[in-house]
Design an enzyme around this catalytic site. Sequence first.
Site, PDB file in Angstrom:
ATOM      1  N   CYS A  95      37.606  11.305   6.379  1.00 35.75           N
ATOM      2  CA  CYS A  95      37.359   9.914   6.794  1.00 35.75           C
ATOM      3  C   CYS A  95      38.625   9.073   6.730  1.00 35.75           C
ATOM      4  O   CYS A  95      38.680   7.996   7.300  1.00 35.75           O
ATOM      5  CB  CYS A  95      36.263   9.287   5.941  1.00 35.75           C
ATOM      6  SG  CYS A  95      36.706   9.186   4.202  1.00 35.75           S
ATOM      7  N   CYS A 119      31.899   9.466  -0.855  1.00 34.04           N
ATOM      8  CA  CYS A 119      32.615   8.277  -1.326  1.00 34.04           C
ATOM      9  C   CYS A 119      32.571   8.221  -2.852  1.00 34.04           C
ATOM     10  O   CYS A 119      33.547   7.810  -3.492  1.00 34.04           O
ATOM     11  CB  CYS A 119      32.000   7.005  -0.742  1.00 34.04           C
ATOM     12  SG  CYS A 119      31.596   7.126   1.011  1.00 34.04           S
TER      13      CYS A 119
END
Length: 133
Positions: free
Chosen positions: A33, A102
Amino acid sequence: MYSAKVMDHFANPRNVGEIENADGVGEVGNPKCGDIMKMFLKIDNNVITDVKFKTFGCGAAIATSSIATEMIKGKTIDEALKLTNKAVVEALDGLPPVKLHCSVLAEQAVKAALADYYRRQGVDPEPIVGKLE
Ligand code: FES
């Protein structure tokens, strides 16, 4: 999609910034990402007396780093080393499956900063902190 806690930590992240003369600094990124997290620790007598972070990333990355700083502030190094991405997710009342990575970044940022702390003391961090990606 996101819990109230995630939204709160995203909108009002705690402990944002840098620590000058930090005792440990860790930076991690996710190549997929492209998000980057940087964690600064002040450590006194094995206790994390201050922690700040800077995250260039998605809302969940900001929320997970924010809550991770709250979870380790005032704790001993040993306690901080036990911080798992799962605990971070639980503290945020959950994350959508596509955002679980995350929370991994938050755990790794804490560990990377602790590894840096040990390196600065001339101690090999790997047996203590484990292998970091
Ligand atoms: Fe990569 Fe959130 S999308 S850290």
